[in-house]
Write an enzyme that holds these catalytic residues in place. Structure first.
Site, PDB file in Angstrom:
ATOM      1  N   SER A 116       0.772  -1.299  -0.127  1.00  0.00           N
ATOM      2  CA  SER A 116       0.096  -0.014  -0.088  1.00  0.00           C
ATOM      3  C   SER A 116       0.919   1.310  -0.016  1.00  0.00           C
ATOM      4  O   SER A 116       0.354   2.508  -0.059  1.00  0.00           O
ATOM      5  CB  SER A 116      -0.975   0.187   1.154  1.00  0.00           C
ATOM      6  OG  SER A 116      -2.027  -0.930   0.858  1.00  0.00           O
ATOM      7  N   LYS A 119       0.044   3.622  -2.792  1.00  0.00           N
ATOM      8  CA  LYS A 119      -1.004   4.792  -2.834  1.00  0.00           C
ATOM      9  C   LYS A 119      -0.388   5.968  -2.796  1.00  0.00           C
ATOM     10  O   LYS A 119      -1.046   6.953  -3.178  1.00  0.00           O
ATOM     11  CB  LYS A 119      -1.861   4.331  -1.502  1.00  0.00           C
ATOM     12  CG  LYS A 119      -2.705   3.334  -1.678  1.00  0.00           C
ATOM     13  CD  LYS A 119      -3.802   3.244  -0.213  1.00  0.00           C
ATOM     14  CE  LYS A 119      -4.524   1.822  -0.377  1.00  0.00           C
ATOM     15  NZ  LYS A 119      -3.960   0.700  -0.333  1.00  0.00           N
ATOM     16  N   SER A 325      -5.520   3.854   4.379  1.00  0.00           N
ATOM     17  CA  SER A 325      -5.113   2.850   3.331  1.00  0.00           C
ATOM     18  C   SER A 325      -6.282   2.301   2.577  1.00  0.00           C
ATOM     19  O   SER A 325      -6.685   1.032   2.479  1.00  0.00           O
ATOM     20  CB  SER A 325      -4.105   1.976   3.906  1.00  0.00           C
ATOM     21  OG  SER A 325      -3.474   1.184   2.929  1.00  0.00           O
TER      22      SER A 325
END
Length: 489
Positions: A116, A119, A325
């Site tokens: 993640s 992102k 997230s």
């Protein structure tokens, strides 16, 4: 292998600004992220304060002349924490934010699974592509039965004087996964609500419709990505990507557990329930595509827009995505960036669009392969150097729109995915000091962000351990960040 825009002592892709400008912005970025920068309260017009409130004292700027860490000393400082067996053989990179000097480098040019931390890439793409005030709009259209088409104009304008029944409502998704069925007090930011759409529909005079059709046609292609585990949906990690979702495909707002496998249909049913609460009966729900403007479907007049709701502005959505997230937001934002740039709003289009933004920003992408924009795919590969270079681009002058990329990073021990970390005796010193995006998959545990070291230098870092996240892995990675923050090397 090429160094992806880095030299041993600098990040070559960023053109240095004057020391005064850089130190000021660096200080502001560090202070904002540290939660230490405040401003005097703003008095609302016509409101007399009842209590005198002193103005806040501005935080002093970071000193651009503060001693830069010695790479050898910093390497020695981190050698022990990085050698923890729980981390496997981690890759990593540490740079001085102001000068770009590389202070530690462990295979930073080798593409690795980011999880993640990816992102941050879609965050930069969205912040660069959209204006700060832009929102995502969910719309409702009404197609009256052909036999009552004469009432269509007054119904659409909200001026109907008698009850209207029959016809079709179209719920058209605008890519907003924060659209909610919640009816309680709104939080911050306030999400778009089905209840508000239902109220607007009822105010037009409509009391019954034959059909409620959910339109998710804004997004195209597969709804799950290459390298996604089959259990992601049932485990509650993400819902199949759709331009029309309610509460991110959860059963109720804020619920944990499995997500729906059919988010658009779930949205239609949730909206039907909201309509019934407001006195509009719905005979059936289905999936479909709104006819082109001016076109009429069989037995019905052309559809007219009768209700809209708007998401929070894009920067607030980006901030939420980073802090918590949020996989659904990451995939939606990637597709919306693609759509805005004339590419298909699909996995492939989103990947192409966000990598295009990195290229525009001057961030090197050699060796990168992406299958999604949330980081869920185990097929994703990106050099740690690319992610750290992106953070530095956000910190330095020239791209003020990227500020939210920094403010959205979770704060150790206080917010988002770092809220419940940095609470052990040997990691507590990092609470409030480390700001970083987390990442975890069965093949990697990662952390990339920023700290201010003991010397007062803003350092940017990325660490990627090729092991599945577990308590011991997270703690070990946190201790690396704490060692970096406490370094007066």
């Amino acid at each position: 292998m090429a160094r992806l825009g880095f030299t041993r002592r600098s990040l070559a892709h960023v053109t240095p600004a004057t020391p005064g400008r850089v130190s000021g912005l660096t200080a502001i970025a560090g202070a904002l992220l540290a939660g230490q920068l405040s401003v005097a309260p703003v008095q609302q017009p016509g409101v007399t304060p009842t209590v005198s409130r002193p103005a806040a004292v501005p935080l002093a700027a970071l000193d651009p002349a503060a001693r830069t860490a010695d790479p050898a000393a910093l390497d020695a400082r981190l050698a022990g924490p990085l050698a923890n067996p729980a981390l496997g053989n981690p890759a990593g990179l540490v740079v001085d934010a102001l000068t770009g000097a590389v202070l530690l480098d462990r295979r930073s040019d080798v593409p690795t699974a980011p999880a993640s931390t990816l992102k941050t890439v879609v965050a930069a793409a969205a912040l660069t592509t959209f204006s700060p005030r832009e929102t995502l709009t969910t719309r409702v259209f009404y197609s009256p039965p052909a036999t009552t088409a004469s009432t269509a104009a007054s119904t659409a304008a909200g001026t109907a004087t008698s009850a209207v029944s029959g016809g079709t409502l179209w719920l058209v998704g605008g890519g907003d996964p924060t659209l909610t069925a919640a009816t309680g007090p709104a939080g911050y930011p306030a999400f778009a609500r089905l209840a508000d759409l239902a109220t607007q529909v009822r105010n037009t005079g409509i009391t019954q419709v034959d059909h409620l059709v959910a339109d998710q046609a804004l997004f195209t292609g597969p709804s799950t990505g290459e390298g996604w585990r089959d259990s992601y949906v049932t485990d509650g990690n993400v819902t199949p990507v759709s331009a029309l979702e309610v509460d991110g495909g959860r059963a109720t707002a804020g619920a944990t557990g499995p997500r729906t496998a059919t988010p658009a249909m779930a949205a239609a049913n949730a909206f039907a329930a909201a309509l019934r609460r407001y006195g509009v009966q719905v005979s059936s729900t289905e999936i479909g595509v709104l006819p082109a403007a001016g076109a009429a479907s069989a037995g019905q007049a052309g559809a007219r827009q009768i209700a809209t709701v708007h998401s929070p502005p894009i920067p607030l959505l980006v901030e939420r995505m980073l802090t918590y997230s949020d996989n659904d937001l990451a995939e939606s934002l990637g597709r919306l960036v693609a759509h805005a740039r004339g590419l298909p709003a699909s996995f492939a289009g989103a990947v192409s669009a966000v990598l295009g933004v990195l290229h525009e920003l001057g961030v090197p992408t050699a060796g990168t392969y992406l299958a999604d924009t949330s980081g869920l795919s185990t097929a994703n590969r990106i050099p740690p150097a690319t992610l750290v270079a992106l953070l530095r681009t956000a910190v330095l002058p020239g791209h003020p729109a990227l500020r939210t990329l920094l403010t959205g990073l979770p704060v150790a021990g206080f917010s988002g995915t770092l809220n419940d970390r940095y609470d052990s005796a040997d990691a507590r010193a990092g609470a409030g000091a480390v700001r970083a995006k987390t990442g975890s998959l069965r093949i990697v545990t990662s952390l990339t962000g920023q700290v201010v070291d003991v010397n007062g230098r803003l350092l940017l870092f990325g660490f990627f351990a090729p092991v599945e996240e577990a308590g011991a892995t997270r703690d070990a990675l946190d201790r690396v960040a704490v060692a970096l923050a406490s370094c007066g090397c």
